[in-house]
Structures are given as structure tokens and as C-alpha cells.
Design a protein around this motif. Structure first.
Motif, PDB file in Angstrom:
ATOM      1  N   THR A  85      16.194  21.840  -0.601  1.00 30.93           N
ATOM      2  CA  THR A  85      15.078  22.710  -0.962  1.00 30.93           C
ATOM      3  C   THR A  85      13.981  21.951  -1.687  1.00 30.93           C
ATOM      4  N   GLU A  86      14.379  20.944  -2.439  1.00 27.85           N
ATOM      5  CA  GLU A  86      13.356  20.251  -3.212  1.00 27.85           C
ATOM      6  C   GLU A  86      13.459  18.746  -3.017  1.00 27.85           C
ATOM      7  N   LEU A  87      12.325  18.106  -2.805  1.00 28.33           N
ATOM      8  CA  LEU A  87      12.315  16.650  -2.685  1.00 28.33           C
ATOM      9  C   LEU A  87      11.887  16.052  -4.013  1.00 28.33           C
ATOM     10  N   THR A  88      12.620  15.060  -4.486  1.00 28.96           N
ATOM     11  CA  THR A  88      12.242  14.426  -5.750  1.00 28.96           C
ATOM     12  C   THR A  88      11.859  12.978  -5.485  1.00 28.96           C
ATOM     13  N   PRO A  89      11.117  12.402  -6.424  1.00 34.51           N
ATOM     14  CA  PRO A  89      10.724  10.987  -6.251  1.00 34.51           C
ATOM     15  C   PRO A  89      11.916  10.057  -6.094  1.00 34.51           C
ATOM     16  N   ARG A  90      13.081  10.449  -6.605  1.00 36.65           N
ATOM     17  CA  ARG A  90      14.240   9.556  -6.505  1.00 36.65           C
ATOM     18  C   ARG A  90      14.711   9.381  -5.068  1.00 36.65           C
ATOM     19  N   MET A  91      14.291  10.310  -4.215  1.00 34.69           N
ATOM     20  CA  MET A  91      14.698  10.194  -2.818  1.00 34.69           C
ATOM     21  C   MET A  91      13.778   9.263  -2.031  1.00 34.69           C
ATOM     22  N   GLU A  92      12.728   8.805  -2.677  1.00 38.44           N
ATOM     23  CA  GLU A  92      11.755   8.013  -1.935  1.00 38.44           C
ATOM     24  C   GLU A  92      12.282   6.618  -1.600  1.00 38.44           C
ATOM     25  N   TYR A  93      11.676   6.132  -0.574  1.00 41.55           N
ATOM     26  CA  TYR A  93      11.898   4.749  -0.187  1.00 41.55           C
ATOM     27  C   TYR A  93      11.357   3.864  -1.306  1.00 41.55           C
ATOM     28  N   THR A  94      12.126   2.873  -1.776  1.00 41.04           N
ATOM     29  CA  THR A  94      11.606   1.988  -2.816  1.00 41.04           C
ATOM     30  C   THR A  94      11.120   0.688  -2.194  1.00 41.04           C
ATOM     31  N   ALA A  95      10.382  -0.060  -3.014  1.00 45.65           N
ATOM     32  CA  ALA A  95       9.870  -1.350  -2.535  1.00 45.65           C
ATOM     33  C   ALA A  95      11.026  -2.282  -2.210  1.00 45.65           C
ATOM     34  N   PHE A 104       0.827  -1.204   0.000  1.00 46.48           N
ATOM     35  CA  PHE A 104       0.000   0.000   0.000  1.00 46.48           C
ATOM     36  C   PHE A 104       0.862   1.254   0.000  1.00 46.48           C
ATOM     37  N   GLY A 105       1.865   1.239   0.847  1.00 48.31           N
ATOM     38  CA  GLY A 105       2.697   2.436   0.995  1.00 48.31           C
ATOM     39  C   GLY A 105       3.390   2.812  -0.296  1.00 48.31           C
ATOM     40  N   ILE A 106       4.048   1.865  -0.903  1.00 43.71           N
ATOM     41  CA  ILE A 106       4.811   2.183  -2.110  1.00 43.71           C
ATOM     42  C   ILE A 106       3.884   2.557  -3.255  1.00 43.71           C
ATOM     43  N   THR A 107       2.744   1.889  -3.330  1.00 45.69           N
ATOM     44  CA  THR A 107       1.858   2.142  -4.456  1.00 45.69           C
ATOM     45  C   THR A 107       1.107   3.455  -4.315  1.00 45.69           C
ATOM     46  N   PHE A 108       0.585   3.706  -3.132  1.00 46.35           N
ATOM     47  CA  PHE A 108      -0.374   4.801  -3.022  1.00 46.35           C
ATOM     48  C   PHE A 108       0.183   6.058  -2.346  1.00 46.35           C
ATOM     49  N   LEU A 109       1.214   5.888  -1.526  1.00 44.45           N
ATOM     50  CA  LEU A 109       1.650   7.055  -0.757  1.00 44.45           C
ATOM     51  C   LEU A 109       2.818   7.760  -1.437  1.00 44.45           C
ATOM     52  N   ALA A 110       3.239   8.847  -0.821  1.00 45.05           N
ATOM     53  CA  ALA A 110       4.387   9.644  -1.277  1.00 45.05           C
ATOM     54  C   ALA A 110       4.153  10.241  -2.657  1.00 45.05           C
ATOM     55  N   SER A 148       7.016  19.266   3.300  1.00 48.49           N
ATOM     56  CA  SER A 148       7.662  18.267   4.137  1.00 48.49           C
ATOM     57  C   SER A 148       9.095  18.718   4.396  1.00 48.49           C
ATOM     58  N   TRP A 149       9.580  18.368   5.544  1.00 44.48           N
ATOM     59  CA  TRP A 149      10.950  18.754   5.851  1.00 44.48           C
ATOM     60  C   TRP A 149      11.899  17.846   5.069  1.00 44.48           C
ATOM     61  N   GLY A 150      12.782  18.440   4.311  1.00 48.13           N
ATOM     62  CA  GLY A 150      13.643  17.642   3.438  1.00 48.13           C
ATOM     63  C   GLY A 150      15.082  17.620   3.871  1.00 48.13           C
ATOM     64  N   CYS A 151      15.348  17.579   5.137  1.00 47.49           N
ATOM     65  CA  CYS A 151      16.713  17.553   5.650  1.00 47.49           C
ATOM     66  C   CYS A 151      17.527  18.724   5.139  1.00 47.49           C
ATOM     67  N   GLY A 152      16.882  19.834   4.939  1.00 49.52           N
ATOM     68  CA  GLY A 152      17.599  21.007   4.491  1.00 49.52           C
ATOM     69  C   GLY A 152      17.637  21.152   2.990  1.00 49.52           C
TER      70      GLY A 152
END
Lengths: 678, 219
Positions: free
Chosen positions: A572-582, A452-458, A566-570
Motif C-alpha cells: 500500500t505504501e512505498l517508502t524511500p527504503r525500497m528505492e534502488y541505491t547507488a 542523475f537518477g539517484i540524486t534527482f529522481l524517485a 506508482s504500482w508498489g507490487c501490491g
């Protein structure tokens, strides 16, 4: 009344198939075919429920059309009626869902006519399997079910992967049928094929023959149900089939394997020695644990669900195995408890796995991919699908108060009562099974957090996911119906469990167990000290947790809603590549179970030619070959290929040689007959 | 007396039917094959007439007449036209040469004798002595199909085998019901026509009716 419902079922499916052949295209055609299937399924469901509630079997009048093997004989007893109802529960939403889903096949991606016709025939064959009252009818319908589902699997036949999946499926299923035919031949003997004669004849069999019949049955029905290691077709065929077909195959068809097992082991053979139960319990435990472990490693949403089917079949078999074990020791009420757990999980798995497959289909419909690594952020784009999928995921993870919890709880209870019976088998098998089931439930929950998390969230990880749209209304209705059933069957257990225990009355000498409604539901178990209280406590706990926000509100804790980044550890921009993967999510478990998975790793780092400190790209590949593929199927396929190559020499292509074979065979037969005569 | 005459006559004619079957193994010219088949069918018709007369079964006359028209007139004519179209005259280089073939044929007749012997001792039909010939004819038909390379010869082998079956039926049971017999005739005709089409196709594809070349189709 029942006759009318029966005829309505048959006619609706037949008309649906006919209509699909004549022209199942276009909005109207698709709707008509789907609606007829839904009507047939509704009638079937009502018929099943009538038989369950009245407790009276229904014998259908069948004109003597086929003279072979006793012809067609149809009779619906409560056990069959339960499975017929399960078919209806999933088939109605799936048919409605299919109307909208089939739109993608309007272009030439597979034949819509064939799909519609096969879908209706598949439902018809499945329904008649539960109604069959002699061996001939049963095997005929069983084979019809297998063949139609094969055609459904290869709907998208323009892809080589689909054809390969179909081949696996048809091969495994036919091996299974071979076992079944052998079992039924032994069971029939010289008697007629009528089921009532089988019950009589089975009691005259020698113990060895009975054991053999049981083993053949377990293998035959197990190949359909998807026990490990005969489950290989599931993770291949389910992703290939259209999603609502997967829902039916996974939700219902594999359950008919359970039906067959119960029918033969309990009804015909009337239970057996303790090791039968232990064997089923072991098979169930292994399937459950390995199923969920391999599911964790899958990033293909539908393959993941397919492995979960293996897991859930395992749980069902654990309940049934416990039931058989108790039965062999004569603890009938405990046997009922185990079997009811198994049956209830059958119904529940049908509803939530159906729901999950429909949800996965909805995602596939919107994004065009099954790979979870390319999804993400779908919750905002498809809120309904996300909600329904969440309900299904919670149910399969056995979270109270949903239905999955209740049935797993029942199975747990049955296994824990194993200490009440003597016998070394039970003393070893039952506690181990408890541990396995606990492990399975935990891992399943982890797996669905991932799914659920990987598919629907973030955030969306691909362009397709970003442009996803909510699915059409009919698809949402289909999912909604199943989601509602998942919710209702949780607390509804109070009403369902007495019915289920009544279904079992008369099978293998099981008597009706008095069910009294005290706190939740309790089955009065005379041999044990405690009652089996259903999730009243858990429900209360859940309500308590749910009321925390309310209490906080009452305590006037600051609840002002703030919207910000969202806080991005400083950064400025969060990209999908930073996401947790399955893959990353499953990595810890991959390490823990590395001995089982034996993943192959491949790490390639490209560095700048000038200096190795400037990394240009990193490629990481890791693959898992399931051990049964590695240890069992690869050698087996090699062996078959080797033998086939040897035999191929007979096929010279010379007509004369073939004719010579024929003549030699004839001569050989003639001489053999002379020789036998003497 | 009457039975003895019946027995001797039927055995004689059955033997002559078999003789024409053996001729098929001996000859090489395709035209001769047609003649052999024609004569064999004629003898078979006579056999039908004998059984009909002595066995008092008038419907066998009708079957005999049908058989005559089909196997003596119609099929040979078709075969001749067929021969003209495929433009092949001789069966060259069979798998087994003529001398060996004839020896093997003899063995097959003995084999048939051995096979039917228990049956002959068991039944009392006046025609029972002809049964081995019928079985031998079936074997010979099969033998011709197996050892000859030209598709045309194989069709003839099939027809001869069919004659053997018909003979077995008439000798063993005094003919089968008319409706079944009609069905058999129709089957035969259809089978023959289908085979003819196949032979044309083979010729069209391989420019030859040599069946041994068919293994080029092998994957």
C-alpha cells in the motif's frame, strides 16, 4: 584594444583581490568581489578570442620590475589564447555563482576575505600562465596558481579531512613542479629563458636529452592534469574545495597541464619519435578507463565528478597522443585532427564539468551532504538545477547533439585513422585505444545515469533532501550559462573546429589544414579515403527519435494523462527504503570488475537470541581501496616515514649539535675546495 | 721600510687580537669574558688606526671611533648589566674541558694558517700575514658557541666571531665602504639585542640559561 583588455584583466583581478582583503563580507562585498572576478574573466575571454580570430599574437609591455631570470615577459599566441578563453568560459559563470554560494561562509566557517582574495589571485595566476613568454614567468605563475588553489582547497579548514586533502594536493603538485623545473633547466641550457630561445635550443639537444625532457614534462604536467597514477589529489581536493572552485580547478586548472604539455612537446621540442605519442596514448587510455571505473564506485557526488575529470583528461590525452603519433609519421593533417579532438574536448570538458560541479554545489548547498545515498527526489524540489545537471550529464556521456559527443567523435575518428599510417606501434596502440575509449564512453553514461537518477529522481532518502530548496538566482544563472554553452558547442562545432585547427598552425611545423564546410564539417584528409563527417547523421537520427511523440499524436494514439500512485507490487505504501541505491546500481559492474576493485566486504547479521530465524538487523559494508593507493602510495608513504624517522635522529634538539653540523659543513667545504683545486 | 713597519705592526696587533680570543677559551668567569672582549675590541680599534694611518685612508679612523664606542664601551656595558640580571657567574662544565679546548684551538690556528696559505702567497698586501689570525678568530668564535653551555657565553662567542670578520675585512681589503660598515654595526647591535631578549626568554622558561636544556622542547 588588446592592451586595454589585457590591462582590464589584470586590474579587475587585482582590485578584486584587494577588495576582498579590505572587506569582502556582506551582500555588497561578495557581489563586488565576484563581479570584479567576472569582469576580469570577461576581459580575458575577449582578449583570447581576439587573438584567436585575428591570428595575431599579442605582446604585453611589462616594465622591468624583476631583474631575475629575464624578468616578466608576457606574450599571447593563439594556443595560449585558446586556454585563456577556456579560463574565461568557466570563470565568468563560476564567479557569479560564487557570489551566492559564498553566503554559507558568512558565518565563521572559513575566511571569506581569504577566499575572495585567493579566488581572484588564482584566476590572475592562471591567466598569466597562458601569457607567460619565458621560463621564469611561467614557473612563477604556475607556482602562484598552485599555491592559491591550495588555499582555496583548504577554505573549510575546520575539517580534518580538508586539511588532509590539502596536504595531498600540495605534495603532489610540488613533486610535479620539481619535474617541471628539471625539464625547463634542461631545455634552457645556457640560453636565456625566453621561449623563443627555447625553441632554438631545443633543436640542438641530443635525442636522449629530448626524451628526458619529454618524460619530465609529461610527469610534471601530468601531475597537474591528473593522469593516473598522479591523480590522487583530485578525488581528495575537489570534494573539499568550495564547489565553484572545484569547477574551476577541474574545468580549467587541470587543463593547463595539457597546455604545458602541448607547449613543450609540440611547440618547443617540435614533436618527437613515435613512442612519445604511444606513451601519451597509453597514459590517456589508462586514465580514461580507470578514472571512469573508480567514478562508478563513488557515492560522494563531488568525488565522482573528480574521477570523471581523470577520465576526461584521459580522453583529451588520447586525442593528443594520436596527434603526436601522426605527427611523428609526418601525417600532418591527421595530426591536426587528433590534436583538434583533444583541444575541443578540453573546451567541452571545461564547460560540462564546470556545469556539473556547479550543479553538485547547488545540491550540496540545498541538502548539506555530498552523499548520494541521502539524496533523491530533488528534481521536484530544484527543477532548474536538475535540468542543468541533466544537460551536463548528457554532455559528459557524449550524447548527441551536445558538445561532449562532438569531441569524442573527433577523437574516435582520429584513432580510427590510425590504420592509415605504417608502424607497428600505431597498429597496436590505436585499435586498443579505440576499444578503451568505447568502453569509457559506455561506462561514463552508466555512471551518469546513476549520478542523475539517484540524486534527482524517485523519493527523497533523507530529511535534508526532503526539505531541499532551489538555489538562489545567481547560482542558477551561473549554471544556465554553462548549460547554454554545452548546448551551443554541439552544433557550433562547425564554427569552432576551423578555428581550433588554425590555432595549431605553426606549432611543430603543423600547417593549416584546409577546412571545408560541406555536410556538417569535414576536414579534408588527403591520405585517407573518407572525409570526417560530423554528427549530421546522428543529429538527424536524434531528431527522428524526438519526433516520435509528435507522430504518435498525429496518429491519434490515446494520450490522456492519468495521475495515480506508482504500482508498489501490491504494497500500500512505498517508502524511500525500497528505492534502488547507488551501491546497488553499481553492484553489477563491481562484480564484473571485481578483479580490479578487490572490494572488502563485511556482512554482520544480528539475530534474535532465541532463534536465528528472527533477524534483527543486517549491516553490510563494502569498501574499495584504489589499487594505486594500495600498491603505490601506501608503500611510498611508509618508506618516506621510515627514512624520515631515521633522519630525525639528527634532530637532537641540542643547539650545540646543530652548530657543530654547521661548523663541520663549513670545514668540509673548505677542504673540498682545496681538494678540487688540485 | 714603511711597508715593512706596517706589515710588522699589523701582524703584531692582529696576533694580540687572536690572543684575546684564545683567552676566552681559557677563562671560566663570565665577568672575565667581558673584559677579554673589551680588550680584544680595543686592540681591533688600534688595528683599524694602524691600517688607516699606513694605508692613507682617513675614513677608517671614523670606523675605528665607531667601533670603539660600540664594542669597547657600549656592548660591554650592556653585557655587564645583562650579567647582573641573569645572576650567573661561571661557565660550568663545558662540553670540552679547558685543556682539550686549548689544544683544539691550537689546531684551529694551524688549520687557518693552512687554509689561508695559498691566498697569502698570491697577494702582495702588506697586511697579508695577519689574515690567518682573522680566520682563526672566526673559528674560535664558532668553537666557543658550540662547546659552551651558557647562552651568555654563546653571545660572546658570536661577538668574537664578528670581531674576526671585521678583522678579516680590514686586513684583506683595508676596510669596506663606510655605508656597509655602518650596516654591519647596526646588524651587530640588533643581533646582540635580539639575542639578549632570547636569553631572557630562555631564562624565564627554564630558570636557567643552560642551552643544553633546550632539547626538552623536542617533541
Amino acid at each position: 584594444m588588446m592592451q586595454t583588455l589585457f590591462l582590464l584583466t589584470i586590474c579587475a583581478y587585482s582590485l578584486g583581490a584587494l577588495g576582498a582583503i579590505l572587506g569582502g563580507r556582506g551582500q555588497l562585498g561578495r557581489s563586488l568581489v565576484g563581479a570584479l572576478a567576472a569582469i576580469g574573466a570577461t576581459a580575458g575571454l575577449l582578449l583570447g578570442l581576439t587573438v584567436i580570430f585575428t591570428g595575431q599574437s599579442f605582446t604585453a609591455f611589462v616594465p622591468a620590475l624583476l631583474p631575475v631570470g629575464g624578468g616578466l615577459a608576457l606574450r599571447l599566441d593563439p594556443l595560449g589564447a585558446f586556454f585563456l578563453s577556456v579560463i574565461g568560459v568557466v570563470a565568468i559563470p563560476a564567479s557569479l555563482y560564487g557570489i551566492a554560494y559564498n553566503e554559507i561562509y558568512e558565518s565563521e566557517r572559513g575566511s571569506l576575505r581569504l577566499l575572495g582574495a585567493m579566488f581572484n589571485l588564482f584566476l590572475l595566476a592562471m591567466s598569466l600562465v597562458t601569457l607567460a613568454d619565458n621560463v621564469f614567468t611561467f614557473l612563477l605563475m604556475w607556482e602562484g596558481m598552485s599555491l592559491t588553489s591550495y588555499f582555496l582547497v583548504i577554505t573549510e579548514s575546520d575539517e580534518a579531512e580538508t586539511i588532509r586533502a590539502g596536504n595531498w594536493y600540495i605534495a603532489v603538485t610540488h613533486v610535479g613542479v620539481a619535474f617541471l623545473v628539471a625539464a625547463f633547466l634542461m631545455l634552457t641550457g645556457n640560453a636565456s629563458g625566453a621561449f623563443s630561445d627555447l625553441r632554438v635550443h631545443a633543436s640542438n639537444l641530443s635525442p636522449l636529452a629530448r626524451d628526458l625532457v619529454f618524460l619530465l614534462t609529461l610527469l610534471g604536467f601530468g601531475s597537474k592534469a591528473g593522469i593516473i597514477p598522479l591523480h590522487v589529489w583530485l578525488p581528495r581536493a575537489h570534494p573539499a574545495a568550495p564547489s565553484y572552485v572545484s569547477a574551476l580547478m577541474s574545468g580549467v586548472m587541470i587543463k593547463l597541464g595539457i597546455y604545458g604539455l602541448l607547449r613543450v612537446a609540440l611547440d618547443f621540442l617540435g614533436g618527437g619519435p613515435a613512442w612519445w605519442g604511444v606513451l601519451v596514448l597509453v597514459v590517456g587510455s589508462v586514465s580514461a578507463v580507470l578514472g571512469v571505473l573508480y567514478a562508478l564506485m563513488e557515492h560522494d557526488l563531488k568525488r565522482l565528478l573528480a574521477y570523471h575529470s581523470v577520465e576526461n583528461i584521459g580522453i583529451i590525452l588520447m586525442g593528443i597522443g594520436a596527434g603526436l603519433l601522426f605527427h611523428s609519421y609526418g601525417s600532418m593533417s591527421l595530426a591536426v585532427l587528433g590534436l583538434v579532438g583533444g583541444l575541443y574536448h578540453t573546451l567541452n570538458h571545461a564547460s560540462f564539468k564546470g556545469l556539473l560541479f556547479l550543479g553538485a554545489g547547488s545540491v550540496l548547498h540545498a541538502t548539506g551532504t555530498r552523499n548520494m545515498e541521502e539524496m533523491g527526489g530533488l528534481m521536484k524540489r530544484m527543477p532548474w538545477t536538475a535540468l542543468f545537471f541533466l544537460i551536463g550529464a548528457a554532455a559528459i556521456s557524449a550524447l548527441p547533439p551536445l558538445n561532449g559527443f562532438v569531441s569524442e567523435w573527433l577523437v574516435f575518428q582520429a584513432l580510427l585513422k590510425g590504420l592509415n599510417i605504417p608502424g607497428i606501434e600505431a597498429a597496436i596502440a590505436m585499435p586498443l585505444a579505440v576499444g578503451m575509449l568505447a568502453l569509457t564512453s559506455g561506462l561514463a553514461a552508466a555512471c551518469f545515469v546513476k549520478a542523475f537518477g539517484i540524486t534527482f529522481l524517485a523519493m527523497p532518502r533523507s530529511h535534508e533532501a526532503e526539505s531541499a530548496r532551489e538555489s538562489p538566482l545567481l547560482m542558477r544563472i551561473g549554471m544556465g550559462m554553462l548549460a547554454a554553452i554545452c548546448v551551443v558547442l554541439g552544433p557550433g562545432a562547425i564554427a569552432v573546429i576551423p578555428l581550433l585547427s588554425r590555432i595549431l598552425v605553426g606549432l611543430g611545423g603543423l600547417a593549416e589544414v584546409p577546412v571545408s564546410l560541406t555536410e556538417g564539417v569535414s576536414l579534408q584528409v588527403p591520405t585517407s579515403s573518407s572525409q570526417i563527417a560530423l554528427p549530421t547523421l546522428a543529429l538527424a537520427l536524434l531528431l527522428a527519435i524526438g519526433s516520435i511523440p509528435v507522430i504518435l499524436k498525429l496518429l491519434r494514439v490515446n494520450f490522456r494523462l492519468r495521475r495515480s500512485e506508482s504500482w508498489g507490487c501490491g504494497l500500500t505504501e512505498l517508502t524511500p527504503r525500497m528505492e534502488y541505491t547507488a551501491t546497488a546500481f553499481a553492484e553489477p559492474l563491481r562484480r564484473v570488475f571485481a578483479e580490479l576493485y578487490r572490494p572488502s566486504k563485511e556482512l554482520t547479521i544480528d539475530t534474535h537470541p532465541e532463534s536465528k530465524y528472527f533477524v534483527q538487523s543486517i549491516a553490510y559494508r563494502s569498501e574499495i581501496t584504489p589499487w594505486f593507493d594500495r600498491m603505490l602510495y601506501t608503500p611510498l608513504l611508509h618508506l618516506i616515514g621510515y627514512i624520515a624517522n631515521k633522519i630525525r635522529r639528527l634532530q637532537s634538539g641540542l643547539v650545540h649539535l646543530y652548530l657543530l653540523y654547521l661548523a663541520l659543513a663549513l670545514m668540509g667545504l673548505i677542504f673540498a675546495s682545496r681538494w678540487i683545486e688540485r | 721600510m714603511n711597508d715593512l713597519l706596517f706589515s710588522q705592526l699589523s701582524t703584531l696587533v692582529a696576533a694580540s687580537v687572536l690572543l684575546f680570543g684564545i683567552l676566552l677559551v681559557w677563562r671560566r668567569s663570565l665577568l672575565a669574558y667581558i673584559k677579554v672582549f673589551q680588550w680584544q675590541s680595543t686592540m681591533l680599534t688600534i688595528l683599524f688606526a694602524i691600517v688607516a694611518y699606513f694605508g692613507n685612508d682617513p675614513k677608517l679612523y671614523w670606523i675605528g671611533v665607531l667601533l670603539f664606542f660600540l664594542k669597547v664601551i657600549f656592548i660591554p656595558r650592556l653585557l655587564q648589566r645583562f650579567l647582573v640580571q641573569i645572576d650567573v657567574e661561571r661557565e660550568v662544565a663545558p662540553y670540552i674541558n679547558t685543556a682539550t679546548s686549548l689544544v683544539l684551538t691550537g689546531v684551529m690556528v694551524l688549520l687557518a694558517q693552512a687554509m689561508t696559505n695559498p691566498l697569502i702567497r698570491l697577494i702582495t698586501l702588506p697586511t697579508r700575514n695577519g689574515l690567518p689570525f682573522a680566520v682563526a678568530l672566526i673559528f674560535i668564535g664558532l668553537f666557543v658557541i658550540i662547546t659552551r653551555k651558557k647562552a651568555f657565553t654563546q653571545v660572546l662567542g658570536f661577538l668574537v666571531m664578528e670581531n674576526g670578520i671585521a678583522m678579516l675585512a680590514v686586513l684583506g681589503t683595508f676596510g669596506i665602504p663606510l655605508i656597509v660598515e655602518l650596516g654591519v654595526f647596526l646588524d651587530l647591535l640588533m643581533g646582540f639585542l635580539v639575542m639578549q631578549v632570547f636569553v631572557y626568554q630562555i631564562q624565564g622558561t627554564f630558570e636557567s640559561i643552560d642551552v643544553s636544556k633546550l632539547n626538552q622542547l623536542r617533541y
